[in-house]
Structure formats: structure tokens, C-alpha cells
Design a protein around this motif. Structure first.
Motif, mmCIF file in Angstrom:
data_model
loop_
_atom_site.group_PDB
_atom_site.id
_atom_site.type_symbol
_atom_site.label_atom_id
_atom_site.label_comp_id
_atom_site.label_asym_id
_atom_site.label_seq_id
_atom_site.Cartn_x
_atom_site.Cartn_y
_atom_site.Cartn_z
ATOM 1 N N ASP A 86 0.804 -1.219 0.000
ATOM 2 C CA ASP A 86 0.000 0.000 0.000
ATOM 3 C C ASP A 86 0.839 1.274 0.000
ATOM 4 O OD1 ASP A 86 -2.248 -1.458 -0.047
ATOM 5 O OD2 ASP A 86 -2.762 -1.212 2.062
ATOM 6 N N ARG A 112 3.259 3.696 -4.943
ATOM 7 C CA ARG A 112 2.359 4.255 -5.968
ATOM 8 C C ARG A 112 2.959 3.924 -7.321
ATOM 9 N NH1 ARG A 112 -1.483 4.220 -3.205
ATOM 10 N NH2 ARG A 112 -0.745 4.500 -1.114
ATOM 11 N N PHE A 127 4.758 7.964 -1.447
ATOM 12 C CA PHE A 127 4.218 9.200 -0.880
ATOM 13 C C PHE A 127 2.801 8.985 -0.410
ATOM 14 C CE2 PHE A 127 4.381 9.591 -5.572
ATOM 15 C CZ PHE A 127 3.046 9.506 -5.880
ATOM 16 N N VAL A 182 11.014 15.606 2.504
ATOM 17 C CA VAL A 182 10.052 14.526 2.286
ATOM 18 C C VAL A 182 10.084 13.540 3.436
ATOM 19 C CG1 VAL A 182 10.084 14.724 -0.210
ATOM 20 C CG2 VAL A 182 11.691 13.191 0.906
ATOM 21 N N ILE A 192 9.321 9.571 4.245
ATOM 22 C CA ILE A 192 9.098 8.263 3.634
ATOM 23 C C ILE A 192 8.478 7.350 4.694
ATOM 24 C CG2 ILE A 192 10.173 6.369 2.356
ATOM 25 C CD1 ILE A 192 10.327 9.111 1.021
ATOM 26 N N TYR A 193 7.191 7.055 4.520
ATOM 27 C CA TYR A 193 6.451 6.382 5.593
ATOM 28 C C TYR A 193 6.970 4.970 5.842
ATOM 29 C CZ TYR A 193 3.292 10.132 4.320
ATOM 30 O OH TYR A 193 2.771 11.346 4.018
ATOM 31 N N ASN A 194 7.359 4.261 4.781
ATOM 32 C CA ASN A 194 7.762 2.870 4.992
ATOM 33 C C ASN A 194 9.155 2.754 5.605
ATOM 34 O OD1 ASN A 194 7.972 4.017 2.390
ATOM 35 N ND2 ASN A 194 8.877 2.143 1.620
ATOM 36 N N ARG A 195 9.895 3.859 5.686
ATOM 37 C CA ARG A 195 11.165 3.831 6.398
ATOM 38 C C ARG A 195 11.004 4.210 7.862
ATOM 39 N NH1 ARG A 195 15.732 6.898 2.879
ATOM 40 N NH2 ARG A 195 16.348 5.179 1.556
ATOM 41 N N PRO A 216 -6.904 7.653 -3.333
ATOM 42 C CA PRO A 216 -6.079 6.479 -3.642
ATOM 43 C C PRO A 216 -4.645 6.819 -3.993
ATOM 44 C CG PRO A 216 -7.532 6.968 -5.464
ATOM 45 C CD PRO A 216 -7.908 7.908 -4.356
ATOM 46 N N ASP A 217 -4.331 8.097 -4.260
ATOM 47 C CA ASP A 217 -2.971 8.484 -4.623
ATOM 48 C C ASP A 217 -2.078 8.712 -3.416
ATOM 49 O OD1 ASP A 217 -3.665 8.379 -7.223
ATOM 50 O OD2 ASP A 217 -4.034 10.522 -7.450
ATOM 51 N N VAL A 218 -2.650 8.630 -2.221
ATOM 52 C CA VAL A 218 -1.876 8.935 -1.017
ATOM 53 C C VAL A 218 -1.959 7.747 -0.070
ATOM 54 C CG1 VAL A 218 -1.613 10.516 0.929
ATOM 55 C CG2 VAL A 218 -2.369 11.388 -1.256
ATOM 56 N N THR A 219 -0.799 7.379 0.486
ATOM 57 C CA THR A 219 -0.752 6.275 1.441
ATOM 58 C C THR A 219 -1.559 6.631 2.684
ATOM 59 O OG1 THR A 219 1.487 5.876 0.690
ATOM 60 C CG2 THR A 219 0.819 4.770 2.695
ATOM 61 N N VAL A 220 -2.318 5.669 3.207
ATOM 62 C CA VAL A 220 -2.935 5.842 4.515
ATOM 63 C C VAL A 220 -1.905 5.428 5.547
ATOM 64 C CG1 VAL A 220 -4.735 5.042 6.058
ATOM 65 C CG2 VAL A 220 -5.263 5.490 3.668
ATOM 66 N N VAL A 238 2.933 15.976 -2.959
ATOM 67 C CA VAL A 238 3.895 15.422 -3.930
ATOM 68 C C VAL A 238 3.180 14.549 -4.960
ATOM 69 C CG1 VAL A 238 4.475 13.502 -2.410
ATOM 70 C CG2 VAL A 238 6.079 14.203 -4.140
ATOM 71 N N GLN A 239 2.030 13.987 -4.574
ATOM 72 C CA GLN A 239 1.286 13.175 -5.556
ATOM 73 C C GLN A 239 0.780 14.047 -6.698
ATOM 74 O OE1 GLN A 239 0.299 13.829 -2.494
ATOM 75 N NE2 GLN A 239 -1.807 14.535 -2.485
#
Lengths: 227, 246
Positions: free
Chosen positions: A139, A142, A227, B103, B105-108, B143-147, B160-161
Motif C-alpha cells: 500500500d 504508488r 508518498f 520529504v 518516507i512512511y515505509n522507512r 487512492p494516490d496517497v498512502t494511509v 507530492v502526488q
């Protein structure tokens, strides 16, 4: 007794290790629901639609129609059904309407998948088909199809296409050296048109993305995809 | 030939906020909330003092009753060039990219919250809880942005999206990116154009022209964070300028 228990623990740990290592480097082992090729609600064969080879039954015998003629795939372009793939994020699953445009009349009436399709698409209560997603990214990624296809179809970039079908690429090359979108899909999706039930063949992990981006001078900033 | 990597880094995105035009209507706040899947700041979240607002409108009162005036300053992540949040992150989840953006980075992110402690503008927000939306709003998520899930730091991303989409669509349609092609959710929603978004590297962009204005100031200038968000001071009807560091 104690020694046997130790063996059991070692076996279980060994299996877990093998699973984790394979999942780390590629696709996980197809156990415990990690199968990369899920059963679809309707057994849709890409071989018959996208492929152009003679069709076979599951036992390997030639597939014949009611008059005894050999059936072959009709070789549709991928973008015939996945229409938005060249213009936007998602490739798009075609609406049932697209399917029944042809299958209102085409196809045997005793075929189980087609009966199911006609029930869903033309029956009393028409609705969408709950397809199972095969190629799923996490998720926090993108992914947009459009720039990737734009790059791969451009003249001079066709060497980058992986899992190549040389004959299709030759047939799909335009006058200006660019290629049609359908021959680029194999780079990430493998040879879909020879798959009866679609499976994810490439690992589609971040390493694969970054390798390709580095090789082709594409942006590797984190916010390109995250993002 | 200009490579794709060079083309991306040839931008320096930034925003100019004309405080003189801001009416404090909060349209930017709502637009940001809807665009960026920001968790709802419900009453219990408010009582915990853990509300989310990537952009907020601060209100100040000037003067004595009855000659009192309300002043508004929209505040979002300042995308500092010398960002205090960046060097403290142990996993490089927040860094400065080549386009002048700070920026996240959520997954980091591992949720140390050092960056929020370092930020002098209080524009970083930590997900103490898994975000929950009422059923009626679930199809509203972008849908273009991570929850963002629990344990993740988040902040204004300069939408940024939208930047990515704008650059991509310009390349798809084969034309150069024009000033005004890309707008963030807050700038697009602002009814008085108090917020303007653009590329400082484009000399003729609105932000480049506004950045030369005499009214220009930056928030907490003394900290030398060198923000990419600039403010234009409010000019009072009586002639005096309010705001800035004079």
C-alpha cells in the motif's frame, strides 16, 4: 524421545528459514495461501484471448469445437480489454459489458465459465465479477503504468523489454521504431498469453524496480514511488 | 540530452503565503484533510492534544477593544533547506530531496519522534492510533496517497502526488510544464489566492516574482532554517506592516 523432539524443532525452523529466504529473494513458496496464482471466480483463459497458439485441454489433447475443428487463441491486443493502461495509473479490469459484447453470441452454451459469465452479465441481476488480484504491490507504493509503457514503447528503448517475445516485438514495431504497448507488458508480467490461469512470475520487489530505474536513468528519489 | 533524473531535479518547489490576503476561512485546512487522507481530529483526539492538521490557520488578535483586529497566518511544513528534523532521523525517513522538498518516507519511518521534537514550527504529527474513518467517509480516501498506520510520523508533503501527476501528464501530452499547472490542495482551494505554489527555478513563475516582494519574511528567521515557504507581511490600513521581524 528428546532427540526426536529436537529433530522436529529443527525441521520446523528449517522450513521457516527456507520460506523466509525464498520470500526475501523472490516469490514465496506456494504454501499456506501464498500461492501467486489464485483461482478466479470465472476460469478466464488468457491463452484463448491474448494468445494465438492452438488451444489444448487440461490433459494435453487438442481443444476442438462442436464441429471438430481445432480452436486457436484469437490474439487480442492487451489494451483491447485493459484500456486505461497507456493513459493512467491502473491497467483496468474490463467491465462485464466488454466481455458480453462478444460472449452474448460467441462461445459454446454448455461451457461452464461462459454460462457463469452470461448469468453475471446478462442475467436478472447483472453486476461486476469479483476478480482476485494477482499482481499486488504494498500500500505504500504508488505505481503508475503510463510512464513505464511510454518509456518502453519509445524508439530506442525496446532493448529494455524483458521476457521478450521477439516475433511479437518485430510484428509490433512501427515505422518510427517505437513498438505497440502490448509487447512491453512481459517486462513485469511475464508471458501472460501462454498462461491458462495468471500467476505472478516476477518478484516485483523494490530491488527489481530500483535496478531497472538505475540502469535506465530513471529517477530514484524515494518520493518517485513512496508518498 | 536531458535525462529524466536531471529533469526531475531541475525544479525547486516552494510556496508563498500572502498573509495580507488570508481571511482565515480554513478552506485550505479542509482541502488538505480531504486530499491527504489525514485522520479525523475527533473530540477525544483533541482532548489528548494529538490533533492532526498538516496546514493550520493560526489566529492572532491585534489592538485593544473595540479597535481589535484578527490576523491569520496559515502554517504548514516550511520545507526548510536547513531542516532541524532531518539530521536527527536515525533511519533517513525524512530527508531533503533534489526538488527542494523535505520529504517523509512512511515505509522507512520507525516512529522515534525525534523529528517532531526538532521541528520549531510544530508541523509534524505522529500517528499514536490506527486512523479510523466512519463508514460514510471510507470511499472518500484519496487512492494516490498512502494511509499512514500507527507509529508513523507524517507532515505536509507539498502534495507530492499532485507534483508527480503534473510532471507525468505534461510528459505524456508532450508539452512543457507551465507555472500554475501544478497546485497543491490548499492553493487550489484558497478563495483569495493567499497561497501560491510554484517552482523557484522558473524565473517567471508567480512564486519567483512574489519572492522579490519587499514584504517577504520567513517564519522564525533567527533559527536560519531557510524555509521554502515564504510569507508576505500584512500591511495595515493605517500604513504599518504587521508580522515579520522588523
Amino acid at each position: 524421545m528428546l532427540a526426536l523432539g529436537g529433530l522436529g524443532v529443527t525441521a520446523v525452523m528449517g522450513f521457516v528459514m527456507v520460506f523466509i529466504i525464498t520470500a526475501w529473494f523472490g516469490n514465496p513458496l506456494p504454501v499456506l495461501g501464498f500461492d501467486q496464482s489464485p483461482e478466479q471466480p470465472i476460469a478466464f483463459p488468457h491463452t484463448a484471448h491474448a494468445g494465438s497458439e492452438p488451444l489444448l485441454n487440461t490433459d494435453g489433447s487438442p481443444k476442438l469445437d462442436a464441429d471438430g475443428n481445432q480452436l486457436t487463441g484469437i490474439g487480442l491486443d492487451c489494451t483491447f480489454c485493459h484500456r486505461t493502461v497507456t493513459s493512467t495509473n491502473a491497467a483496468g479490469i474490463p467491465p462485464v459489458e466488454t466481455c458480453v459484447t462478444c460472449h452474448r453470441v460467441i462461445g459454446a452454451t454448455d461451457s461452464e465459465p461462459l454460462t457463469l459469465l452470461r448469468t453475471i452479465g446478462l442475467g436478472e441481476d447483472p453486476g461486476p465479477i469479483q476478480w482476485k488480484r494477482v499482481h499486488r504491490l504494498p500500500d505504500h507504493v504508488r505505481f503508475v503504468h503510463e510512464p513505464h509503457i511510454r518509456f518502453l514503447t519509445a524508439a530506442g528503448n525496446t532493448d529494455v523489454i524483458a521476457n521478450r517475445d521477439e516475433a511479437a516485438i518485430l510484428a509490433g514495431t512501427q515505422m518510427d521504431g517505437s513498438v505497440v504497448a502490448a509487447v512491453t507488458c512481459s517486462t513485469c508480467h511475464g508471458d501472460i498469453k501462454s498462461q491458462e490461469q495468471v500467476a505472478q512470475v516476477e518478484p516485483l520487489k523494490m530491488g527489481q524496480c530500483v535496478d531497472c530505474h538505475r540502469k535506465n536513468n530513471a529517477p530514484t528519489d524515494c518520493t518517485t514511488c513512496h508518498f | 540530452m536531458v535525462t529524466a533524473a536531471e529533469r526531475v531535479s531541475s525544479h525547486k518547489w516552494g510556496m508563498v503565503v500572502d498573509v495580507d490576503r488570508c481571511t482565515g476561512c480554513q478552506a485550505c485546512v479542509m482541502a488538505c484533510q480531504a486530499e491527504n487522507n489525514i485522520p479525523l481530529s475527533t473530540e477525544d483526539i483533541y482532548r489528548q492534544k494529538r490533533t492532526f492538521a498538516w496546514i493550520r490557520v493560526e489566529r492572532y488578535w491585534y489592538g485593544d477593544f473595540p479597535d481589535v483586529k484578527a490576523r491569520f497566518i496559515p502554517i504548514m511544513c516550511q520545507h526548510c533547506e536547513n531542516a532541524p528534523c532531518e539530521p536527527v532521523c536515525p533511519v533517513f525517513a525524512t530527508y531533503h530531496n533534489t526538488e527542494g522538498m523535505n520529504v517523509q518516507i512512511y515505509n522507512r519511518c520507525v516512529g522515534t519522534r525525534y523529528c517532531a521534537n526538532g521541528c520549531p514550527y510544530n508541523v509534524r504529527f505522529f500517528n499514536y492510533w490506527e486512523p479510523v474513518w466512519p463508514v460514510s467517509l471510507r470511499n472518500q480516501l484519496n487512492p494516490d496517497v498512502t494511509v499512514r498506520s500507527r507509529g508513523i510520523m507524517e507532515k505536509c508533503s507539498f502534495c507530492v502526488q499532485r507534483i508527480r501527476r503534473g510532471v507525468r501528464e505534461a510528459a505524456r501530452d508532450g508539452h512543457d510544464l507551465q507555472d500554475g499547472d501544478i497546485g497543491t490542495a490548499c492553493t487550489d482551494a484558497c478563495p483569495t489566492n493567499a497561497l501560491v505554489f510554484g517552482d523557484y527555478n522558473d524565473e517567471n513563475s508567480r512564486v519567483s516574482i512574489m519572492a522579490k516582494d519587499d514584504r517577504k519574511y520567513t517564519l522564525l528567521d533567527a533559527l536560519n532554517t531557510d524555509p521554502n515557504v515564504l510569507y508576505l507581511a500584512q500591511v495595515d490600513a493605517t500604513g504599518g506592516a504587521i508580522g515579520g521581524h522588523d
